[in-house]
Design a protein around this motif. Structure first.
Motif: not given
Length: 135
Positions: A110-135
């Protein structure tokens, strides 16, 4: 007005909770002491047997899903083998010692990828989804 979390955000949070439970399982006997015998079995069960995880449509990677389902099976076998044990008897049975190494492996995976945000959608941990980031 409070916005309901998206299905993706819920899946990210569930993955993070599974990681936290893996930390408990990795602690061997101390994990049993921390959450009691019922918590030891039920905390993991509460999060793992979800249609999204079983179908492979969760925030878990394929490898994470495989090891989590393997641990879930291991816990089911341990529970069936020790149905009426007390906490002390369960610890003495050696099951926590058998489960802990696999939980440590899963935690490291699990730590290879890291943990996800609890507040916003991410495609991968530390990388916000494009659609979410555009909001």
């Amino acid at each position: 007005m409070i916005e309901e979390p998206s299905d993706r955000l819920i899946e990210q949070r569930i993955r993070n909770r599974i990681y936290e439970i893996l930390e408990i399982l990795a602690e061997c006997d101390e994990g049993v002491d921390l959450v009691s015998i019922n918590g030891y079995f039920n905390l993991f069960e509460d999060f793992v047997h979800r249609p999204s995880i079983e179908s492979g449509m969760s925030a878990l990677s394929r490898d994470e899903r495989a090891i989590v389902l393997e641990i879930a099976h291991f816990l089911e076998v341990a529970c069936e083998a020790t149905p009426d044990f007390t906490k002390a008897e369960f610890i003495a049975s050696g099951w926590p010692e058998q489960i802990a190494p696999k939980a440590r492996d899963a935690r490291a995976l699990f730590l290879i990828r890291g943990l996800f945000s609890e507040e916003f959608e991410e495609a991968e941990p530390g990388r916000a989804n494009i659609a979410q980031a555009a909001r």
